[in-house]
Design a protein around this motif. Structure first.
Motif, PDB file in Angstrom:
ATOM      1  N   LEU A 295       0.815  -1.214   0.000  1.00 41.60           N
ATOM      2  CA  LEU A 295       0.000   0.000   0.000  1.00 41.60           C
ATOM      3  C   LEU A 295       0.847   1.262   0.000  1.00 41.60           C
ATOM      4  O   LEU A 295       0.356   2.335  -0.356  1.00 41.60           O
ATOM      5  N   GLU A 296       2.103   1.132   0.388  1.00 41.97           N
ATOM      6  CA  GLU A 296       2.975   2.304   0.417  1.00 41.97           C
ATOM      7  C   GLU A 296       3.598   2.602  -0.940  1.00 41.97           C
ATOM      8  O   GLU A 296       4.356   3.562  -1.070  1.00 41.97           O
ATOM      9  N   ALA A 297       3.269   1.795  -1.953  1.00 42.21           N
ATOM     10  CA  ALA A 297       3.849   1.999  -3.288  1.00 42.21           C
ATOM     11  C   ALA A 297       2.752   1.963  -4.349  1.00 42.21           C
ATOM     12  O   ALA A 297       2.702   1.044  -5.170  1.00 42.21           O
ATOM     13  N   PRO A 298       1.856   2.954  -4.342  1.00 42.31           N
ATOM     14  CA  PRO A 298       0.805   2.986  -5.370  1.00 42.31           C
ATOM     15  C   PRO A 298       1.396   3.213  -6.753  1.00 42.31           C
ATOM     16  O   PRO A 298       2.415   3.909  -6.908  1.00 42.31           O
ATOM     17  N   GLU A 299       0.754   2.627  -7.770  1.00 44.27           N
ATOM     18  CA  GLU A 299       1.212   2.859  -9.143  1.00 44.27           C
ATOM     19  C   GLU A 299       0.928   4.284  -9.600  1.00 44.27           C
ATOM     20  O   GLU A 299       1.629   4.838 -10.446  1.00 44.27           O
ATOM     21  N   PHE A 300      -0.117   4.887  -9.032  1.00 38.83           N
ATOM     22  CA  PHE A 300      -0.482   6.264  -9.361  1.00 38.83           C
ATOM     23  C   PHE A 300      -0.817   6.985  -8.056  1.00 38.83           C
ATOM     24  O   PHE A 300      -1.301   6.375  -7.109  1.00 38.83           O
ATOM     25  N   GLY A 301      -0.595   8.293  -8.010  1.00 40.23           N
ATOM     26  CA  GLY A 301      -0.934   9.065  -6.819  1.00 40.23           C
ATOM     27  C   GLY A 301       0.089   8.905  -5.707  1.00 40.23           C
ATOM     28  O   GLY A 301       1.235   8.495  -5.930  1.00 40.23           O
ATOM     29  N   ASP A 302      -0.344   9.211  -4.485  1.00 40.49           N
ATOM     30  CA  ASP A 302       0.558   9.255  -3.329  1.00 40.49           C
ATOM     31  C   ASP A 302       0.060   8.326  -2.220  1.00 40.49           C
ATOM     32  O   ASP A 302      -1.143   8.236  -1.971  1.00 40.49           O
ATOM     33  N   ALA A 303       0.993   7.675  -1.563  1.00 40.06           N
ATOM     34  CA  ALA A 303       0.633   6.849  -0.416  1.00 40.06           C
ATOM     35  C   ALA A 303       0.099   7.729   0.708  1.00 40.06           C
ATOM     36  O   ALA A 303       0.505   8.887   0.861  1.00 40.06           O
ATOM     37  N   VAL A 304      -0.844   7.187   1.498  1.00 43.45           N
ATOM     38  CA  VAL A 304      -1.368   7.907   2.650  1.00 43.45           C
ATOM     39  C   VAL A 304      -1.267   7.026   3.887  1.00 43.45           C
ATOM     40  O   VAL A 304      -1.175   5.798   3.796  1.00 43.45           O
ATOM     41  N   GLU A 305      -1.290   7.663   5.035  1.00 41.98           N
ATOM     42  CA  GLU A 305      -1.189   6.952   6.306  1.00 41.98           C
ATOM     43  C   GLU A 305      -2.487   6.198   6.595  1.00 41.98           C
ATOM     44  O   GLU A 305      -3.585   6.720   6.407  1.00 41.98           O
ATOM     45  N   ILE A 306      -2.337   4.959   7.067  1.00 44.21           N
ATOM     46  CA  ILE A 306      -3.469   4.187   7.577  1.00 44.21           C
ATOM     47  C   ILE A 306      -3.259   4.049   9.088  1.00 44.21           C
ATOM     48  O   ILE A 306      -2.296   3.438   9.531  1.00 44.21           O
ATOM     49  N   ARG A 307      -4.163   4.626   9.842  1.00 46.43           N
ATOM     50  CA  ARG A 307      -3.989   4.701  11.288  1.00 46.43           C
ATOM     51  C   ARG A 307      -4.635   3.510  11.996  1.00 46.43           C
ATOM     52  O   ARG A 307      -5.418   2.765  11.409  1.00 46.43           O
ATOM     53  N   ALA A 308      -4.294   3.354  13.256  1.00 47.96           N
ATOM     54  CA  ALA A 308      -4.864   2.276  14.061  1.00 47.96           C
ATOM     55  C   ALA A 308      -6.388   2.365  14.048  1.00 47.96           C
ATOM     56  O   ALA A 308      -6.962   3.454  14.184  1.00 47.96           O
ATOM     57  N   GLY A 309      -7.031   1.223  13.858  1.00 44.27           N
ATOM     58  CA  GLY A 309      -8.488   1.188  13.822  1.00 44.27           C
ATOM     59  C   GLY A 309      -9.083   1.486  12.471  1.00 44.27           C
ATOM     60  O   GLY A 309     -10.310   1.495  12.326  1.00 44.27           O
ATOM     61  N   GLU A 310      -8.235   1.726  11.460  1.00 46.97           N
ATOM     62  CA  GLU A 310      -8.720   2.009  10.111  1.00 46.97           C
ATOM     63  C   GLU A 310      -8.497   0.816   9.199  1.00 46.97           C
ATOM     64  O   GLU A 310      -7.587   0.002   9.408  1.00 46.97           O
ATOM     65  N   VAL A 311      -9.323   0.733   8.159  1.00 43.59           N
ATOM     66  CA  VAL A 311      -9.268  -0.343   7.182  1.00 43.59           C
ATOM     67  C   VAL A 311      -9.137   0.278   5.799  1.00 43.59           C
ATOM     68  O   VAL A 311      -9.804   1.274   5.501  1.00 43.59           O
ATOM     69  N   PRO A 312      -8.278  -0.270   4.919  1.00 40.64           N
ATOM     70  CA  PRO A 312      -8.230   0.254   3.551  1.00 40.64           C
ATOM     71  C   PRO A 312      -9.488  -0.146   2.773  1.00 40.64           C
ATOM     72  O   PRO A 312      -9.887  -1.317   2.788  1.00 40.64           O
ATOM     73  N   VAL A 313     -10.097   0.835   2.136  1.00 44.78           N
ATOM     74  CA  VAL A 313     -11.310   0.601   1.358  1.00 44.78           C
ATOM     75  C   VAL A 313     -11.020   1.033  -0.081  1.00 44.78           C
ATOM     76  O   VAL A 313     -10.452   2.115  -0.311  1.00 44.78           O
ATOM     77  N   PHE A 314     -11.416   0.195  -1.042  1.00 45.22           N
ATOM     78  CA  PHE A 314     -11.013   0.376  -2.429  1.00 45.22           C
ATOM     79  C   PHE A 314     -12.230   0.588  -3.330  1.00 45.22           C
ATOM     80  O   PHE A 314     -13.201  -0.172  -3.275  1.00 45.22           O
ATOM     81  N   TRP A 315     -12.130   1.619  -4.159  1.00 48.08           N
ATOM     82  CA  TRP A 315     -13.172   1.913  -5.138  1.00 48.08           C
ATOM     83  C   TRP A 315     -12.625   1.759  -6.559  1.00 48.08           C
ATOM     84  O   TRP A 315     -11.442   2.053  -6.805  1.00 48.08           O
ATOM     85  N   ALA A 316     -13.457   1.319  -7.494  1.00 44.13           N
ATOM     86  CA  ALA A 316     -13.054   1.297  -8.899  1.00 44.13           C
ATOM     87  C   ALA A 316     -12.628   2.702  -9.311  1.00 44.13           C
ATOM     88  O   ALA A 316     -13.175   3.700  -8.832  1.00 44.13           O
ATOM     89  N   CYS A 317     -11.661   2.780 -10.205  1.00 42.42           N
ATOM     90  CA  CYS A 317     -11.032   4.070 -10.521  1.00 42.42           C
ATOM     91  C   CYS A 317     -10.983   4.308 -12.023  1.00 42.42           C
ATOM     92  O   CYS A 317     -10.705   3.394 -12.805  1.00 42.42           O
ATOM     93  N   GLY A 318     -11.207   5.562 -12.407  1.00 41.21           N
ATOM     94  CA  GLY A 318     -11.185   5.948 -13.812  1.00 41.21           C
ATOM     95  C   GLY A 318      -9.803   6.056 -14.419  1.00 41.21           C
ATOM     96  O   GLY A 318      -9.677   6.430 -15.596  1.00 41.21           O
ATOM     97  N   VAL A 319      -8.776   5.725 -13.654  1.00 35.84           N
ATOM     98  CA  VAL A 319      -7.435   5.610 -14.231  1.00 35.84           C
ATOM     99  C   VAL A 319      -7.278   4.248 -14.912  1.00 35.84           C
ATOM    100  O   VAL A 319      -6.287   3.988 -15.593  1.00 35.84           O
ATOM    101  N   THR A 320      -8.292   3.385 -14.785  1.00 40.97           N
ATOM    102  CA  THR A 320      -8.263   2.076 -15.438  1.00 40.97           C
ATOM    103  C   THR A 320      -7.890   2.159 -16.923  1.00 40.97           C
ATOM    104  O   THR A 320      -7.098   1.328 -17.398  1.00 40.97           O
ATOM    105  N   PRO A 321      -8.421   3.115 -17.709  1.00 42.17           N
ATOM    106  CA  PRO A 321      -8.002   3.190 -19.122  1.00 42.17           C
ATOM    107  C   PRO A 321      -6.499   3.342 -19.312  1.00 42.17           C
ATOM    108  O   PRO A 321      -5.952   2.894 -20.336  1.00 42.17           O
ATOM    109  N   GLN A 322      -5.798   3.935 -18.335  1.00 41.63           N
ATOM    110  CA  GLN A 322      -4.347   4.055 -18.476  1.00 41.63           C
ATOM    111  C   GLN A 322      -3.680   2.697 -18.311  1.00 41.63           C
ATOM    112  O   GLN A 322      -2.715   2.382 -19.015  1.00 41.63           O
ATOM    113  N   ALA A 323      -4.191   1.881 -17.397  1.00 43.62           N
ATOM    114  CA  ALA A 323      -3.673   0.508 -17.273  1.00 43.62           C
ATOM    115  C   ALA A 323      -4.004  -0.300 -18.517  1.00 43.62           C
ATOM    116  O   ALA A 323      -3.204  -1.135 -18.972  1.00 43.62           O
TER     117      ALA A 323
END
Length: 265
Positions: free
Chosen positions: A206-234
């Motif tokens: 999670l600290e090495a995204p292909e696009f954008g910037d990594a963000v802090e995940i704090r205690a008690g938090e869960v990573p949540v993922f949404w479909a992204c419009g950068v998909t056409p670039q992939a």
């Protein structure tokens, strides 16, 4: 350079600053209440295949508008705008290679180019904030992290490839609310496609995204993922079309349409 704090809230005024070169940053948090859009531009002979690709993959590529070949005005979503100049930064892919990142398309525009505007998850972030769900990348003044996954899109013509997702950390006790809020916006990616273990969708770090910037995940938090419009670039990297032009990740086209117009009650 102009910062987000000094930008106007009116979409035409923001686009005017982008067009003049006064602002070239990420657009998260700008023009709250107005829909932002991903961009893909393709030669006319590939346009039908891409239209079909969007129809088969509405989660990562929810179509808002298709602009006719050679035309530059998105007359439905932003009358008077110019798709060649009103995005902070563009990426140019040739045969799957990123060959340029430029502030304007005016010098490379062709009369056979068809433009596609697709919904962006930045559009539901205001609703998340209103629901008491902090947006970490906005707090940090950075770009949202985006990752290439092992989730395959549905192929169409020459187009196929992996789905890209954006990630926002959400406190465990707010996950249900985050799903409820974002599911009201199917035209801007809708509900999450995955919650929790990033490895389950092929994300190794999670600290090495292909696009954008990594963000802090704090205690008690869960990573949540949404479909992204950068998909056409992939997809461009995977399928290697002769030409595909996109927005630079996180630097979206800001429309005049309001989020509420696309919300499901």
């Amino acid at each position: 350079m102009t910062t987000t704090a000094t930008l106007p809230a009116d979409p035409p005024a923001i686009r005017g600053m982008i067009r003049s070169g006064s602002y070239d940053g990420v657009t998260a948090g700008l023009a709250n209440g107005f829909v932002q859009a991903n961009l893909a531009v393709l030669p006319r002979d590939l346009a039908f295949d891409f239209l079909l690709f969007c129809q088969r993959n509405p989660r990562p590529c929810p179509l808002l508008e298709v602009i006719d070949a050679g035309e530059v005005e998105p007359s439905f979503t932003a009358p008077g705008a110019d798709i060649r100049t009103d995005v902070p930064s563009y990426r140019v892919y040739e045969h799957g290679e990123l060959v340029a990142e430029i502030p304007s398309l005016e010098q490379i525009w062709r009369n056979d180019l068809v433009s596609f505007l697709m919904g962006c998850s930045f559009s539901f972030e205001a609703a998340m904030s209103d629901a008491g769900i902090p947006i970490r990348h906005q707090e940090a003044g950075s770009n949202v992290p985006m990752y290439i996954t092992n989730i395959a899109t549905q192929p169409a013509g020459v187009f196929s490839g992996p789905m890209v997702v954006s990630m926002r950390p959400v406190a465990q006790d707010k996950i249900v609310r985050a799903v409820q809020v974002t599911s009201r916006f199917p035209d801007t990616h809708g509900a999450p496609v995955h919650i929790g273990d990033p490895g389950a969708i092929g994300i190794r770090n999670l600290e090495a995204p292909e696009f954008g910037d990594a963000v802090e995940i704090r205690a008690g938090e869960v990573p949540v993922f949404w479909a992204c419009g950068v998909t056409p670039q992939a997809v461009a990297l995977n399928c290697k079309p002769p030409l595909m032009i996109t927005h630079s990740p996180g630097k979206m086209f800001i429309t005049d349409r309001r989020d509420a117009e696309y919300a499901v009650i």
